[in-house]
Motif scaffolding. Structure first.
Motif, PDB file in Angstrom:
ATOM      1  N   ARG A 129       9.831  -4.376   3.728  1.00 38.76           N
ATOM      2  CA  ARG A 129       9.532  -5.613   2.857  1.00 38.76           C
ATOM      3  C   ARG A 129      10.044  -5.194   1.606  1.00 38.76           C
ATOM      4  NH1 ARG A 129       3.652  -5.588   5.509  1.00 38.76           N
ATOM      5  NH2 ARG A 129       4.092  -6.222   7.721  1.00 38.76           N
ATOM      6  N   SER A 130      10.251  -6.387   0.613  1.00 38.09           N
ATOM      7  CA  SER A 130      10.345  -6.051  -0.834  1.00 38.09           C
ATOM      8  C   SER A 130       8.964  -6.187  -1.183  1.00 38.09           C
ATOM      9  CB  SER A 130      11.337  -7.153  -1.344  1.00 38.09           C
ATOM     10  OG  SER A 130      10.330  -8.461  -1.317  1.00 38.09           O
ATOM     11  N   PRO A 131       8.890  -5.441  -2.347  1.00 42.85           N
ATOM     12  CA  PRO A 131       7.531  -5.335  -3.101  1.00 42.85           C
ATOM     13  C   PRO A 131       7.006  -6.734  -3.061  1.00 42.85           C
ATOM     14  CG  PRO A 131       8.872  -3.926  -4.229  1.00 42.85           C
ATOM     15  CD  PRO A 131       9.808  -4.559  -3.203  1.00 42.85           C
ATOM     16  N   LYS A 132       8.014  -7.903  -3.346  1.00 39.73           N
ATOM     17  CA  LYS A 132       7.541  -9.122  -3.857  1.00 39.73           C
ATOM     18  C   LYS A 132       6.902  -9.944  -2.439  1.00 39.73           C
ATOM     19  CE  LYS A 132      10.625 -12.527  -4.379  1.00 39.73           C
ATOM     20  NZ  LYS A 132      11.990 -13.264  -5.164  1.00 39.73           N
ATOM     21  N   TYR A 133       7.518  -9.549  -1.439  1.00 41.43           N
ATOM     22  CA  TYR A 133       7.288  -9.891  -0.244  1.00 41.43           C
ATOM     23  C   TYR A 133       5.724  -9.399   0.212  1.00 41.43           C
ATOM     24  CZ  TYR A 133       7.590 -11.242   4.884  1.00 41.43           C
ATOM     25  OH  TYR A 133       7.470 -11.691   6.260  1.00 41.43           O
ATOM     26  N   GLN A 134       5.655  -8.151  -0.075  1.00 41.30           N
ATOM     27  CA  GLN A 134       4.433  -7.566   0.427  1.00 41.30           C
ATOM     28  C   GLN A 134       3.189  -8.173  -0.616  1.00 41.30           C
ATOM     29  OE1 GLN A 134       3.992  -5.315   2.668  1.00 41.30           O
ATOM     30  NE2 GLN A 134       1.746  -5.151   2.277  1.00 41.30           N
ATOM     31  N   GLU A 135       3.636  -8.333  -1.915  1.00 38.99           N
ATOM     32  CA  GLU A 135       2.576  -8.903  -2.799  1.00 38.99           C
ATOM     33  C   GLU A 135       1.969 -10.360  -2.293  1.00 38.99           C
ATOM     34  OE1 GLU A 135       0.157  -8.817  -5.696  1.00 38.99           O
ATOM     35  OE2 GLU A 135       1.794  -7.543  -5.860  1.00 38.99           O
ATOM     36  N   GLN A 136       2.972 -11.248  -1.734  1.00 40.28           N
ATOM     37  CA  GLN A 136       2.764 -12.351  -1.338  1.00 40.28           C
ATOM     38  C   GLN A 136       1.785 -12.043   0.001  1.00 40.28           C
ATOM     39  OE1 GLN A 136       4.594 -15.982  -1.079  1.00 40.28           O
ATOM     40  NE2 GLN A 136       6.279 -15.526  -2.764  1.00 40.28           N
ATOM     41  N   LEU A 137       2.063 -11.201   0.925  1.00 40.19           N
ATOM     42  CA  LEU A 137       1.444 -11.059   1.980  1.00 40.19           C
ATOM     43  C   LEU A 137      -0.231 -10.698   1.685  1.00 40.19           C
ATOM     44  CD1 LEU A 137       3.797  -8.980   4.544  1.00 40.19           C
ATOM     45  CD2 LEU A 137       2.993 -11.508   4.523  1.00 40.19           C
ATOM     46  N   LEU A 138      -0.165  -9.883   0.589  1.00 40.01           N
ATOM     47  CA  LEU A 138      -1.385  -9.431   0.178  1.00 40.01           C
ATOM     48  C   LEU A 138      -2.338 -10.735  -0.370  1.00 40.01           C
ATOM     49  CD1 LEU A 138      -3.588  -6.968  -0.304  1.00 40.01           C
ATOM     50  CD2 LEU A 138      -2.435  -6.627  -2.554  1.00 40.01           C
ATOM     51  N   HIS A 139      -1.383 -11.383  -1.346  1.00 37.81           N
ATOM     52  CA  HIS A 139      -2.297 -12.388  -1.878  1.00 37.81           C
ATOM     53  C   HIS A 139      -2.679 -13.332  -0.884  1.00 37.81           C
ATOM     54  CE1 HIS A 139      -2.485 -14.580  -5.454  1.00 37.81           C
ATOM     55  NE2 HIS A 139      -2.366 -15.794  -4.775  1.00 37.81           N
ATOM     56  N   GLU A 140      -2.034 -13.719   0.203  1.00 40.31           N
ATOM     57  CA  GLU A 140      -2.207 -14.843   1.452  1.00 40.31           C
ATOM     58  C   GLU A 140      -3.293 -14.002   2.006  1.00 40.31           C
ATOM     59  OE1 GLU A 140      -0.477 -17.473   1.994  1.00 40.31           O
ATOM     60  OE2 GLU A 140      -1.898 -17.982   3.678  1.00 40.31           O
ATOM     61  N   ALA A 141      -3.537 -12.658   2.280  1.00 41.37           N
ATOM     62  CA  ALA A 141      -4.439 -12.237   3.007  1.00 41.37           C
ATOM     63  C   ALA A 141      -5.782 -12.009   2.542  1.00 41.37           C
ATOM     64  CB  ALA A 141      -4.040 -10.716   3.355  1.00 41.37           C
ATOM     65  N   VAL A 142      -5.596 -12.284   1.119  1.00 45.38           N
ATOM     66  CA  VAL A 142      -6.962 -12.117   0.378  1.00 45.38           C
ATOM     67  C   VAL A 142      -7.484 -13.705   0.426  1.00 45.38           C
ATOM     68  CG1 VAL A 142      -8.030 -12.340  -2.193  1.00 45.38           C
ATOM     69  CG2 VAL A 142      -6.546 -10.416  -1.496  1.00 45.38           C
ATOM     70  N   SER A 143      -6.858 -14.607   0.382  1.00 45.86           N
ATOM     71  CA  SER A 143      -7.417 -16.002   0.618  1.00 45.86           C
ATOM     72  C   SER A 143      -7.668 -16.201   2.158  1.00 45.86           C
ATOM     73  CB  SER A 143      -6.486 -17.086  -0.036  1.00 45.86           C
ATOM     74  OG  SER A 143      -5.043 -16.912   0.722  1.00 45.86           O
ATOM     75  N   LYS A 144      -7.106 -15.591   3.061  1.00 51.35           N
ATOM     76  CA  LYS A 144      -7.183 -15.682   4.572  1.00 51.35           C
ATOM     77  C   LYS A 144      -8.498 -15.068   4.660  1.00 51.35           C
ATOM     78  CE  LYS A 144      -5.361 -14.585   9.073  1.00 51.35           C
ATOM     79  NZ  LYS A 144      -4.772 -15.464   9.905  1.00 51.35           N
ATOM     80  N   TYR A 145      -8.799 -13.838   4.480  1.00 53.53           N
ATOM     81  CA  TYR A 145      -9.993 -13.038   4.684  1.00 53.53           C
ATOM     82  C   TYR A 145     -11.219 -13.065   3.781  1.00 53.53           C
ATOM     83  CZ  TYR A 145      -6.834 -10.912   8.426  1.00 53.53           C
ATOM     84  OH  TYR A 145      -5.880 -10.837   9.275  1.00 53.53           O
ATOM     85  N   GLY A 146     -10.840 -13.775   2.610  1.00 55.42           N
ATOM     86  CA  GLY A 146     -11.955 -14.098   1.774  1.00 55.42           C
ATOM     87  C   GLY A 146     -12.362 -13.163   0.601  1.00 55.42           C
ATOM     88  N   SER A 147     -11.810 -11.826   0.832  1.00 55.28           N
ATOM     89  CA  SER A 147     -11.681 -10.770  -0.059  1.00 55.28           C
ATOM     90  C   SER A 147     -10.700  -9.889  -0.284  1.00 55.28           C
ATOM     91  CB  SER A 147     -13.439 -10.031   0.147  1.00 55.28           C
ATOM     92  OG  SER A 147     -13.229  -9.322   1.272  1.00 55.28           O
ATOM     93  N   GLU A 148     -10.829  -9.203  -1.277  1.00 66.16           N
ATOM     94  CA  GLU A 148      -9.760  -8.123  -1.393  1.00 66.16           C
ATOM     95  C   GLU A 148      -9.830  -6.812  -0.372  1.00 66.16           C
ATOM     96  OE1 GLU A 148      -8.800  -6.739  -5.237  1.00 66.16           O
ATOM     97  OE2 GLU A 148      -8.552  -8.642  -5.925  1.00 66.16           O
ATOM     98  N   LYS A 149     -11.219  -6.516  -0.183  1.00 70.12           N
ATOM     99  CA  LYS A 149     -11.869  -5.415   0.528  1.00 70.12           C
ATOM    100  C   LYS A 149     -11.614  -5.780   1.880  1.00 70.12           C
ATOM    101  CE  LYS A 149     -15.927  -2.665   1.386  1.00 70.12           C
ATOM    102  NZ  LYS A 149     -17.118  -3.084   2.392  1.00 70.12           N
ATOM    103  N   GLU A 150     -11.626  -7.013   2.503  1.00 71.44           N
ATOM    104  CA  GLU A 150     -11.291  -7.226   3.812  1.00 71.44           C
ATOM    105  C   GLU A 150      -9.905  -7.380   4.107  1.00 71.44           C
ATOM    106  OE1 GLU A 150     -13.235  -7.157   6.397  1.00 71.44           O
ATOM    107  OE2 GLU A 150     -11.897  -7.889   8.024  1.00 71.44           O
ATOM    108  N   ALA A 151      -9.203  -8.079   3.022  1.00 69.61           N
ATOM    109  CA  ALA A 151      -7.690  -7.955   3.274  1.00 69.61           C
ATOM    110  C   ALA A 151      -7.255  -6.787   3.312  1.00 69.61           C
ATOM    111  CB  ALA A 151      -7.155  -8.621   2.042  1.00 69.61           C
ATOM    112  N   ALA A 152      -7.747  -5.693   2.786  1.00 69.83           N
ATOM    113  CA  ALA A 152      -7.008  -4.334   2.446  1.00 69.83           C
ATOM    114  C   ALA A 152      -7.131  -3.576   4.116  1.00 69.83           C
ATOM    115  CB  ALA A 152      -7.817  -3.512   1.689  1.00 69.83           C
ATOM    116  N   ARG A 153      -7.889  -4.025   4.957  1.00 68.49           N
ATOM    117  CA  ARG A 153      -8.004  -3.695   6.380  1.00 68.49           C
ATOM    118  C   ARG A 153      -6.899  -4.019   6.795  1.00 68.49           C
ATOM    119  NH1 ARG A 153     -11.833  -5.620   9.707  1.00 68.49           N
ATOM    120  NH2 ARG A 153     -11.536  -3.790  11.139  1.00 68.49           N
TER     121      ARG A 153
END
Ligand SMILES: [Zn+2]
Length: 212
Positions: free
Chosen positions: A111-135
């Motif tokens: 994945r490009s860094p941009k794609y990964q960034e978007q996935l992370l961004h999406e995960a933060v809103s999906k999981y509610g916190s950066e901590k949970e998204a990091a899992r």
């Protein structure tokens, strides 16, 4: 002589045959719809879900892979940009898995860094916190997908096959919570795969602060 015998349809119960024919048509349609549904919701992985949501926004050039992509699709950047040693191991494994009647598909690879960034961004809103998204989703700096060193494999029978046979090829599941995520561990060929981390937050690679 044809293999079809129209005479039979008149002597036997025509309606039943029509119904049977209709059922075949319906079954074919259902199978087609079912295939689409299952391939787009092959969603054991939250990353898959995120990936499909983003397929419109991010193209193949950023690492999005179309449904049905295999490790042999080297025109698709998500596959072509994988580490060559990882890709070689995957191709050997996929070839042998096919002999066992199991097809390996790539749900996500490089994945490009941009794609990964978007996935992370999406995960933060999906999981509610950066901590949970990091899992579930790494940062562009830490993701083994961005460096081309990780691949997410599906569907379930493929990951089941890999969990049984992957070590022979140096292919190891790394995180207990991500049965689809494989990386190359060449030492596994002789010694078996290393113990898994419970999830990526336990992986020292995912804590850049400790490295810097
Ligand atoms: Zn992964």
């Amino acid at each position: 002589m044809t293999s079809r015998e129209p005479a039979r349809t008149t002597t036997r119960r025509t309606p039943r045959i029509l119904v049977a024919g209709l059922l075949v048509v319906i079954a074919a349609i259902a199978a087609a719809l079912g295939y689409q549904a299952s391939s787009s919701s092959r969603a054991a992985s939250p990353i898959d879900v995120l990936g499909s949501e983003h397929r419109g926004a991010l193209g193949e050039a950023d690492g999005a892979v179309p449904d049905g992509t295999t490790v042999f699709d080297d025109k698709i950047p998500g596959v072509a940009n994988l580490d060559p040693a990882l890709l070689g191991a995957l191709r050997q494994a996929a070839t042998d898995a096919a002999d066992d009647g199991v097809d390996l598909y790539v749900d996500s690879g490089w994945r490009s860094p941009k794609y990964q960034e978007q996935l992370l961004h999406e995960a933060v809103s999906k999981y509610g916190s950066e901590k949970e998204a990091a899992r579930w989703v790494a940062t562009p700096n830490t993701s083994a997908h961005v460096s081309g060193d990780a691949v997410d494999i599906g569907p379930f029978d493929a990951t089941a096959w890999l969990s049984e046979h992957g070590a022979k090829y140096g292919l190891c599941q790394i995180y207990r919570n991500e049965p689809w995520h494989y990386e190359l561990r060449p030492e596994a060929i002789d010694h078996g795969c290393p113990p898994m981390y419970a999830d990526p937050t336990h992986d020292p690679r995912m804590q850049p602060a400790e490295h810097e």
